[in-house]
Structures are given as C-alpha cells and as structure tokens.
Design a protein around this motif. Sequence first.
Motif, PDB file in Angstrom:
ATOM      1  N   ALA A 121       0.810  -1.217   0.000  1.00 46.69           N
ATOM      2  CA  ALA A 121       0.000   0.000   0.000  1.00 46.69           C
ATOM      3  C   ALA A 121       0.847   1.273   0.000  1.00 46.69           C
ATOM      4  O   ALA A 121       0.457   2.281  -0.605  1.00 46.69           O
ATOM      5  N   ASN A 122       2.011   1.222   0.637  1.00 47.18           N
ATOM      6  CA  ASN A 122       2.862   2.420   0.689  1.00 47.18           C
ATOM      7  C   ASN A 122       3.766   2.560  -0.531  1.00 47.18           C
ATOM      8  O   ASN A 122       4.536   3.518  -0.641  1.00 47.18           O
ATOM      9  N   GLY A 123       3.692   1.598  -1.452  1.00 46.80           N
ATOM     10  CA  GLY A 123       4.476   1.680  -2.677  1.00 46.80           C
ATOM     11  C   GLY A 123       5.952   1.399  -2.504  1.00 46.80           C
ATOM     12  O   GLY A 123       6.735   1.565  -3.445  1.00 46.80           O
ATOM     13  N   LYS A 124       6.337   0.939  -1.317  1.00 47.86           N
ATOM     14  CA  LYS A 124       7.759   0.753  -1.025  1.00 47.86           C
ATOM     15  C   LYS A 124       8.256  -0.675  -1.274  1.00 47.86           C
ATOM     16  O   LYS A 124       9.453  -0.907  -1.335  1.00 47.86           O
ATOM     17  N   LEU A 125       7.333  -1.602  -1.382  1.00 45.64           N
ATOM     18  CA  LEU A 125       7.710  -3.004  -1.540  1.00 45.64           C
ATOM     19  C   LEU A 125       6.835  -3.650  -2.597  1.00 45.64           C
ATOM     20  O   LEU A 125       5.618  -3.451  -2.615  1.00 45.64           O
ATOM     21  N   GLY A 126       7.455  -4.416  -3.461  1.00 46.81           N
ATOM     22  CA  GLY A 126       6.670  -5.062  -4.509  1.00 46.81           C
ATOM     23  C   GLY A 126       7.369  -6.262  -5.095  1.00 46.81           C
ATOM     24  O   GLY A 126       8.538  -6.546  -4.805  1.00 46.81           O
ATOM     25  N   ALA A 127       6.628  -6.983  -5.935  1.00 46.91           N
ATOM     26  CA  ALA A 127       7.179  -8.163  -6.591  1.00 46.91           C
ATOM     27  C   ALA A 127       6.520  -8.330  -7.945  1.00 46.91           C
ATOM     28  O   ALA A 127       5.375  -7.941  -8.161  1.00 46.91           O
ATOM     29  N   ILE A 128       7.277  -8.918  -8.858  1.00 48.80           N
ATOM     30  CA  ILE A 128       6.773  -9.243 -10.193  1.00 48.80           C
ATOM     31  C   ILE A 128       7.161 -10.683 -10.472  1.00 48.80           C
ATOM     32  O   ILE A 128       8.265 -11.119 -10.134  1.00 48.80           O
ATOM     33  N   ILE A 129       6.254 -11.451 -11.063  1.00 49.51           N
ATOM     34  CA  ILE A 129       6.492 -12.873 -11.284  1.00 49.51           C
ATOM     35  C   ILE A 129       5.910 -13.302 -12.622  1.00 49.51           C
ATOM     36  O   ILE A 129       4.884 -12.765 -13.062  1.00 49.51           O
ATOM     37  N   GLU A 130       6.574 -14.238 -13.275  1.00 50.37           N
ATOM     38  CA  GLU A 130       6.036 -14.843 -14.494  1.00 50.37           C
ATOM     39  C   GLU A 130       5.687 -16.290 -14.198  1.00 50.37           C
ATOM     40  O   GLU A 130       6.525 -17.065 -13.721  1.00 50.37           O
ATOM     41  N   VAL A 131       4.443 -16.658 -14.481  1.00 55.55           N
ATOM     42  CA  VAL A 131       3.977 -18.032 -14.311  1.00 55.55           C
ATOM     43  C   VAL A 131       3.467 -18.503 -15.666  1.00 55.55           C
ATOM     44  O   VAL A 131       2.663 -17.813 -16.315  1.00 55.55           O
ATOM     45  N   ASN A 132       3.926 -19.660 -16.086  1.00 60.96           N
ATOM     46  CA  ASN A 132       3.611 -20.142 -17.433  1.00 60.96           C
ATOM     47  C   ASN A 132       2.623 -21.291 -17.443  1.00 60.96           C
ATOM     48  O   ASN A 132       2.528 -22.067 -16.485  1.00 60.96           O
ATOM     49  N   CYS A 133       1.891 -21.383 -18.552  1.00 55.36           N
ATOM     50  CA  CYS A 133       1.005 -22.507 -18.836  1.00 55.36           C
ATOM     51  C   CYS A 133       1.175 -22.827 -20.315  1.00 55.36           C
ATOM     52  O   CYS A 133       2.050 -22.264 -20.977  1.00 55.36           O
ATOM     53  N   GLU A 134       0.339 -23.710 -20.846  1.00 55.72           N
ATOM     54  CA  GLU A 134       0.530 -24.155 -22.225  1.00 55.72           C
ATOM     55  C   GLU A 134      -0.282 -23.373 -23.254  1.00 55.72           C
ATOM     56  O   GLU A 134       0.136 -23.271 -24.414  1.00 55.72           O
ATOM     57  N   THR A 135      -1.426 -22.852 -22.856  1.00 58.51           N
ATOM     58  CA  THR A 135      -2.293 -22.167 -23.821  1.00 58.51           C
ATOM     59  C   THR A 135      -2.762 -20.828 -23.280  1.00 58.51           C
ATOM     60  O   THR A 135      -2.844 -20.621 -22.066  1.00 58.51           O
ATOM     61  N   ASP A 136      -3.081 -19.936 -24.200  1.00 60.67           N
ATOM     62  CA  ASP A 136      -3.595 -18.630 -23.813  1.00 60.67           C
ATOM     63  C   ASP A 136      -4.959 -18.753 -23.147  1.00 60.67           C
ATOM     64  O   ASP A 136      -5.331 -17.926 -22.315  1.00 60.67           O
ATOM     65  N   PHE A 137      -5.690 -19.798 -23.502  1.00 60.05           N
ATOM     66  CA  PHE A 137      -7.007 -20.023 -22.900  1.00 60.05           C
ATOM     67  C   PHE A 137      -6.879 -20.206 -21.386  1.00 60.05           C
ATOM     68  O   PHE A 137      -7.611 -19.593 -20.607  1.00 60.05           O
ATOM     69  N   VAL A 138      -5.935 -21.037 -20.965  1.00 60.80           N
ATOM     70  CA  VAL A 138      -5.730 -21.267 -19.535  1.00 60.80           C
ATOM     71  C   VAL A 138      -5.168 -20.028 -18.857  1.00 60.80           C
ATOM     72  O   VAL A 138      -5.446 -19.762 -17.683  1.00 60.80           O
ATOM     73  N   ALA A 139      -4.397 -19.221 -19.592  1.00 62.58           N
ATOM     74  CA  ALA A 139      -3.843 -17.993 -19.024  1.00 62.58           C
ATOM     75  C   ALA A 139      -4.928 -17.018 -18.588  1.00 62.58           C
ATOM     76  O   ALA A 139      -4.664 -16.095 -17.813  1.00 62.58           O
ATOM     77  N   LYS A 140      -6.156 -17.232 -19.064  1.00 59.87           N
ATOM     78  CA  LYS A 140      -7.281 -16.380 -18.685  1.00 59.87           C
ATOM     79  C   LYS A 140      -8.187 -17.046 -17.649  1.00 59.87           C
ATOM     80  O   LYS A 140      -9.190 -16.463 -17.235  1.00 59.87           O
TER      81      LYS A 140
END
Length: 317
Positions: free
Chosen positions: A82-101
Amino acid sequence: MFLGKLNSARGIAAMAEITAGMVKELREKTDAPMMECKKALTEAEGVMDKAEEILRVKLGNKASKAASRIAAEGVVAMHIAANGKLGAIIEVNCETDFVAKNDDFLAFTGALARLVAEQKPADVTALSGLPLDGTTVDERRKALIGKIGENVSIRRFVRIAAEGRLASYIHGGAKIGVLVDLADGEDTLGKDIAMHIAASKPKALDASGVPAEAIEAERRVATEKAAEDAAKSGKSIPPEIMAKRVEGSVQKFLKEVTLMGQIFVKNDKQTIEQLLKSADAKVAGFVLYVVGEGIEKKKDDFAAEVMAQVGQARQQA
C-alpha cells in the motif's frame, strides 16, 4: 462357435468406434503415447473419463506427465504494498492462452506475487515450499495442473524494496509487465515511464548496465561495416575518422537499448533522461517481463506422430 464369432464382431465394432479425434483428445489431456491412448479408449469402450483413469493407473498422475510439456504461455503478475515501497513481479507459465485467462490460474499467480513480496523467497525452489491455502505452493500448483489439464510452471520473479515508490504497468492481457522504482517523482510520471518501458523494451537503465560483450559485438559489427563502406567507395579513410564512425555507431546502439537514452514514446523531442531531469526525479531501477520470452515453443504435428507410431507398430508385428 457362433457366439465366439459374435463376440469377435462386437470387438471389431468397438475398435472402429475409437476415432483419431478421440485419441488426440485423450493424448492432450494426459500426454500419454498415442498407442496407449488408443488401448485405454478401447478398454474403456470409448468412455473418455474411464480411459483417463486407466491411463492414470498405468502411467501415473497426470501432473507428472504434463510436467514434460512446454509451457510458453501464461501471465505476469505483480503485488505492490500500500505504501508503494515493496513489490514483486512474477512470471507463471502454462501451455495455452485459454488457460492464461482461467480464474483459478490468475488467482494462483496473484497469490504467488504476494508471497514473493511478503516472504522474500530466495528462488523458485524456496517459493515452491512456502505455505499456501493449507498446503505448499508446489502442491497447490500440482492440484491446479490436475484441475485444468495443463502444465503450470513458475519461471522467474523479482522482489523490489524501493528507493522511491513503485509504479507498474500491465499490457496485452498480462503478457507484458513492468515495475519501476521512481525516486522523487509523481505517480503519473512513474506510470508513464512504465508504459514507455513496456513499449520500447530497454535492455538496461543506462550504459553501465549493458554487458561488455554486447558492446564489443556492436563495435566489431560497426568496424566491419565502416571498412566495407570504405572499400565500396574506393577512398582511403583516415584511421581517426574510421574510429569516430565506429564510436558513433556504438553510442547510437547504447541510446537505443538503454532507458536513459531512449526517446520518450509520448514526446519524440525528449529522451527519458531529459524527462526525468525536468521533473527532478530519477529511476532507481526497473524490471520488464515479457511472457514466454526466450522459451522455444513446441509445434506438434499430430499427423506425423500418428504415421511414425503406425510404422513402429508394423515393425513390431
């Protein structure tokens, strides 16, 4: 005798009902070999769920089979305190764009981003062992694989303790994600710079972040090009002039691949460095993730696989 012939005829009829489409569907669900899928469907008399159960008994859990399949789709997820001081970014993969949604898949990726920010795991292995929803992240991942029928893999993540405040941008159905650590600047400026990074994809913050081997490779190319141009012109070019041309090419390359040197996408008269200077702000760092970047996607040729396995069956006969 007649009864035996009748049973044999029924068996042939059952075999005939197992179509290539059914075999393909079962193979996609389980990743089992084609001939095993056909056998299971025959044993199950064409009932797909029963055939899948037969394969699970014979070949093991579906999750272990799915793990061998290439997962090059997926999403980038982020979490910012909430204070904008801490964060994270992550990539998680699957096989199809359908599952990505898929809602379950998206909920899982969001939970992982929060865990990375709050628990500070050292790597993917450490993250996989963290508790989540009464079990571990890895067990939760395996359960998700079993539910959606696709491989799911945690590829990479970065946790940022910001010098300033974090700004973010997600683009293209969460296929591109950016986190920016902006010091002494307004939130709107941070958002603009994050959007710029998503569009222009810089490789580094400034020239100091560009690998020396990349610069040397560019210098070699520029030197060869300058020598080629001189040969075509038939004129002798003094070494000092040649050196200036080469250095000019290298500097142009550095401007194109560094955030500070790039032209701001919303104002072609201003570089990012000039934009920051005018706002009395600075970028302490950034992370750019593009889903599937660097992953070689597998292209299945089902017809070719069928013919190959038919050939193998003939040889064994």
